[in-house]
Design a protein around this motif. Structure first.
Motif, mmCIF file in Angstrom:
data_model
loop_
_atom_site.group_PDB
_atom_site.id
_atom_site.type_symbol
_atom_site.label_atom_id
_atom_site.label_comp_id
_atom_site.label_asym_id
_atom_site.label_seq_id
_atom_site.Cartn_x
_atom_site.Cartn_y
_atom_site.Cartn_z
ATOM 1 N N LEU A 50 68.061 44.655 3.538
ATOM 2 C CA LEU A 50 68.989 45.588 4.186
ATOM 3 C C LEU A 50 68.474 46.098 5.523
ATOM 4 C CD1 LEU A 50 70.302 47.534 1.088
ATOM 5 C CD2 LEU A 50 71.537 45.879 2.529
ATOM 6 N N SER A 51 67.263 46.675 5.535
ATOM 7 C CA SER A 51 66.740 47.118 6.814
ATOM 8 C C SER A 51 65.393 46.453 7.033
ATOM 9 C CB SER A 51 66.638 48.642 6.832
ATOM 10 O OG SER A 51 65.328 49.065 6.838
ATOM 11 N N THR A 52 65.367 45.556 8.008
ATOM 12 C CA THR A 52 64.164 44.769 8.252
ATOM 13 C C THR A 52 63.126 45.610 8.977
ATOM 14 O OG1 THR A 52 65.497 42.796 8.396
ATOM 15 C CG2 THR A 52 63.281 42.663 9.303
ATOM 16 N N LEU A 53 61.904 45.644 8.423
ATOM 17 C CA LEU A 53 60.826 46.407 9.035
ATOM 18 C C LEU A 53 59.997 45.498 9.927
ATOM 19 C CD1 LEU A 53 59.094 48.985 9.184
ATOM 20 C CD2 LEU A 53 57.819 48.100 7.246
ATOM 21 N N LEU A 54 59.579 44.377 9.363
ATOM 22 C CA LEU A 54 58.720 43.457 10.103
ATOM 23 C C LEU A 54 59.340 42.072 10.055
ATOM 24 C CD1 LEU A 54 55.527 43.495 11.205
ATOM 25 C CD2 LEU A 54 55.375 41.837 9.363
ATOM 26 N N ALA A 72 62.007 47.574 4.815
ATOM 27 C CA ALA A 72 61.384 48.889 4.699
ATOM 28 C C ALA A 72 61.187 49.206 3.228
ATOM 29 C CB ALA A 72 62.257 49.933 5.374
ATOM 30 N N GLY A 73 59.997 49.669 2.880
ATOM 31 C CA GLY A 73 59.727 50.076 1.509
ATOM 32 C C GLY A 73 59.518 48.943 0.530
ATOM 33 N N PRO A 77 45.078 45.524 18.032
ATOM 34 C CA PRO A 77 45.201 46.106 16.682
ATOM 35 C C PRO A 77 45.373 47.623 16.699
ATOM 36 C CG PRO A 77 43.293 44.647 16.790
ATOM 37 C CD PRO A 77 43.882 44.692 18.159
ATOM 38 N N TYR A 78 44.678 48.306 17.638
ATOM 39 C CA TYR A 78 44.689 49.764 17.599
ATOM 40 C C TYR A 78 46.000 50.370 18.092
ATOM 41 C CZ TYR A 78 43.007 49.024 22.400
ATOM 42 O OH TYR A 78 42.855 48.598 23.684
ATOM 43 N N LYS A 79 46.905 49.505 18.609
ATOM 44 C CA LYS A 79 48.204 50.031 19.033
ATOM 45 C C LYS A 79 49.314 49.684 18.045
ATOM 46 C CE LYS A 79 47.459 50.425 23.978
ATOM 47 N NZ LYS A 79 47.577 49.692 25.238
ATOM 48 N N ARG A 80 48.961 48.989 16.964
ATOM 49 C CA ARG A 80 49.997 48.600 16.000
ATOM 50 C C ARG A 80 50.146 49.672 14.928
ATOM 51 N NH1 ARG A 80 49.392 42.060 15.353
ATOM 52 N NH2 ARG A 80 48.800 41.674 17.504
ATOM 53 N N ARG A 81 51.379 49.914 14.524
ATOM 54 C CA ARG A 81 51.618 50.944 13.507
ATOM 55 C C ARG A 81 51.519 50.355 12.099
ATOM 56 N NH1 ARG A 81 56.772 52.252 14.063
ATOM 57 N NH2 ARG A 81 57.089 50.629 15.608
ATOM 58 N N VAL A 82 50.462 49.605 11.887
ATOM 59 C CA VAL A 82 50.169 49.090 10.549
ATOM 60 C C VAL A 82 48.722 49.453 10.236
ATOM 61 C CG1 VAL A 82 51.757 47.143 10.735
ATOM 62 C CG2 VAL A 82 49.386 46.859 11.402
ATOM 63 N N GLY A 90 60.621 46.237 14.176
ATOM 64 C CA GLY A 90 61.757 46.911 14.795
ATOM 65 C C GLY A 90 62.009 46.276 16.155
ATOM 66 N N LYS A 91 62.044 47.108 17.218
ATOM 67 C CA LYS A 91 62.304 46.574 18.553
ATOM 68 C C LYS A 91 61.019 46.321 19.332
ATOM 69 C CE LYS A 91 66.988 48.232 19.413
ATOM 70 N NZ LYS A 91 67.307 49.202 18.346
#
Lengths: 373, 281
Positions: free
Chosen positions: A15-19, A43-44, A87-92, A78-79
């Protein structure tokens, strides 16, 4: 391909694609470690990358984390295009296989690390560290050094240290493989409960198919750097797309047969099928085979008689090797039946024999191969 | 397990060695430092005169201070050279790592004296450096302060001890699991944060070991001031050498040696404690 590959779960995008992983390839020297992988994580969602060692599952995780650069393809969150960011700028965030806790910092400072390097206000750090430690039930160990903790405790700290950053996606690289069997089972259920509770998507790498089945919303099975099948645990078990999948996930009988006039023939067995004419490979799970006298009548039952070659008792069930004649041996899992000998009548539903696409897992002689995963 | 005879036989050579070449000379030195020279002959008379001279004569204090200053400068300079070198080799050299490592180590195989004379040739009035400067018309006259100055001593000792500083730092950096670096980046640490919060703290034992090497070895050096130092760069070891030689005042020389020895031991003890405090394996 059988209809297993175009099943509802794998065909409908979440439904809502995260990655989104788009056509990712990775080459180390001359070795193609990953070949044109595309997949999406909702997501989730709890998505597991399952595969043997060398299948490329860890490399794929490291590409998402940013420790490796793809040779081709893109990763989007997302966008935001992820694969061009350090790596240090990724929200993972990642939970490493050997935990990778900082040995010179105590538990509190380890957990606070992510907030400190991002210059979070001091007042906020304390509260969030407390909260993260409480979440993994390690509050009383805040002042301990990692080296004084057990494997399971270090595991919890590694989890807290990653989750405190509130990532949208948590990457877990075989996080439970270093734990002993009992602790692993316990951590599995805690991990699953935690994931449901906080609602963060997990990308989980493992080589243990039981673990993958127990935890995942969907399993992505990798083989030699390619995606073999991606589906929910129930789907991937009941409708494996390939012979490899069928053998890797659970145990199975692989039957090679000939279809002629809507009837498949496999050694002494034959049944009606919707398959087109030609050679087919069928996967028949051992538990689909029953004693004929115990079974309720099937509309599409396939009866056969076979000699018991081997009987392995495992408490809740018995594992039988049945010689059906004509070089065909089937494996069956039946309820405990007491010592058996000689010949018995068996039956299975033709609907349980799932046509799978060929794979190298099948013996080249054409003789059905019963190697179990 | 092992018999008593076996243990005795195995332990005897090293024990004998230590007694003969370490404990005995130190005992003699210690005894000498409490004797004195009277009318050109050694008098076995116990006294504290040598130590009093050491602390009251400003000359000795001045030289001691200069020695410490030079040793500290050498330590700082070789750390500033050795640490970045070790860091680059360990983290960013890639496939050239082995070759570069050997290149750093090679000077250790060249005689100390040869390297000393090399610096003399480079820094002298008609040396390579002055020749170059005059050829490039930066200077008309030879610059004399290159050679025979504390600067020359620091330069030469830094050149000699940088590999000694490099080695333990390199070993410490190599021991840092790379997943810790990845974990730091994963948690949002950029290169700078990762270095300051993970790599540097975990390399402190190596850094301390290297600094100790450089400082202690420089502290007792007497060849560098002899070769390139001149009178303005006389170090404490030169004083000791002359006291045992031309000046023929063994007791005073011994007293100074005892002081240097105690300082060194205290230093080694402290850094070892610090290294323990900073190691986490």
């Amino acid at each position: 391909m059988s209809d297993g590959a175009s099943s509802p779960q794998s065909a409908t995008p979440p439904l809502s694609t995260l990655l989104e992983v788009r056509g990712i390839a990775k080459r180390f020297g001359r070795a193609d470690v990953l070949k044109n992988i595309s997949l999406e994580i909702a997501a989730g969602e709890f998505l597991t990358l399952l595969g043997e060692s060398g299948s490329g599952k860890t490399t794929l995780l490291r590409l998402v984390a940013g420790f490796e650069q793809p040779t081709a393809g893109e990763i989007w969150m997302g966008k935001e295009r992820l694969d061009t960011l350090p790596p240090y700028k990724r929200r993972v965030n990642t939970v490493f296989q050997n935990y990778a806790l900082f040995p010179h910092l105590n538990v509190r400072d380890n957990v606070a690390y992510g907030l400190r390097v991002k210059s979070t206000p001091r007042a906020e750090i304390g509260g969030r560290v407390e909260e993260a430690l409480r979440m993994v039930k390690m509050s009383s160990f805040a002042d301990a050094r990692p080296s004084t903790l057990s494997g399971g405790q270090q595991q919890r700290i590694a989890l807290a240290r990653a989750l405190i950053n509130r990532p949208e996606l948590l990457l877990l690289d075989e996080p439970l493989s270093a734990l002993d069997a009992n602790l692993r089972k316990q951590m599995q259920s805690e991990l699953k409960a935690l994931q449901r509770e906080i609602g963060i998507a997990f990308l989980f790498v493992t080589h243990d198919q039981d673990e993958a089945m127990a935890l995942s919303d969907r399993i992505a099975l990798l083989r030699n750097g390619a995606l073999e099948q991606i589906a929910s645990p129930r789907e991937i078990y009941s409708r494996p797309a390939t012979a490899y999948t069928a053998e890797f996930i659970g145990q199975t009988n692989l039957l090679r047969g000939e279809v002629h006039n809507g009837v498949v023939r496999c050694g002494p067995l034959q049944w009606k099928t919707a398959q087109g004419a030609g050679t087919v490979v069928m996967s028949l799970r051992p538990e689909a085979i029953q004693f004929a006298e115990d079974a309720l009548p099937f509309p599409d039952g396939v009866r056969f008689r076979g000699a018991i070659r081997q009987q392995i008792y495992s408490g809740a069930s018995e594992f039988l090797e049945i010689d059906c004649g004509d070089n065909l041996t089937l494996r069956a899992r039946v309820p405990p039946a007491g010592p058996l000998a000689g010949e018995c009548d068996f039956v299975f539903s033709a609907a349980d024999a799932i046509a799978v696409s060929e794979s190298r897992a099948l013996a080249p002689s054409g003789k059905p191969d019963h190697k179990t995963a | 397990m092992y018999s008593r005879t076996y243990k005795t036989i195995v332990a005897a050579p090293p024990l004998l060695w230590v007694c003969l070449f370490l404990l005995l000379p130190y005992a003699l030195m210690f005894a000498h430092s409490f004797w004195l020279v009277r009318e050109g002959a050694l008098a076995h008379q116990w006294n504290l005169q040598n130590y009093r001279a050491l602390f009251t004569n400003p000359l000795y204090f001045q030289v001691l201070l200069r020695t410490a200053r030079i040793a500290a400068s050498v330590t700082v300079c070789s750390l500033l050279l050795g640490y970045p070198l070790a860091y680059y080799l360990s983290f960013h050299a890639g496939p050239r790592k082995e070759l570069l490592y050997q290149l750093v180590i090679v000077p250790l195989w060249v005689s100390y004296l040869v390297r000393g004379y090399a610096w003399k040739t480079i820094l002298g009035s008609d040396g390579v450096l002055n020749g170059l400067l005059q050829y490039l018309h930066f200077t008309r006259e030879p610059v004399s302060f290159f050679l025979y100055s504390p600067f020359a001593v620091v330069l030469m000792l830094t050149h000699i001890y940088t590999p000694f500083v490099f080695l333990p730092i390199y070993a410490a950096l190599e021991h840092i699991p790379r997943t810790l670096v990845e974990a730091s980046q994963d948690l949002g640490g950029d290169r700078r944060a990762t270095f300051l919060r993970v790599i540097l703290p975990l390399s402190i034992p190596g850094l301390l070991a290297g600094a100790t090497f450089a400082f202690v070895l420089s502290l007792g050096d007497f060849l560098a001031p002899l070769l390139v130092g001149g009178p303005s760069a006389t170090m404490i070891a030169n004083i000791v050498q002359s006291l045992f030689g031309a000046a023929y005042d063994w007791p005073l020389g011994a007293a100074i040696s005892v002081c240097i020895l105690l300082t060194t031991v205290a230093l080694l003890f402290t850094t070892e404690r610090l290294e323990k405090r900073w190691s986490f394996r």
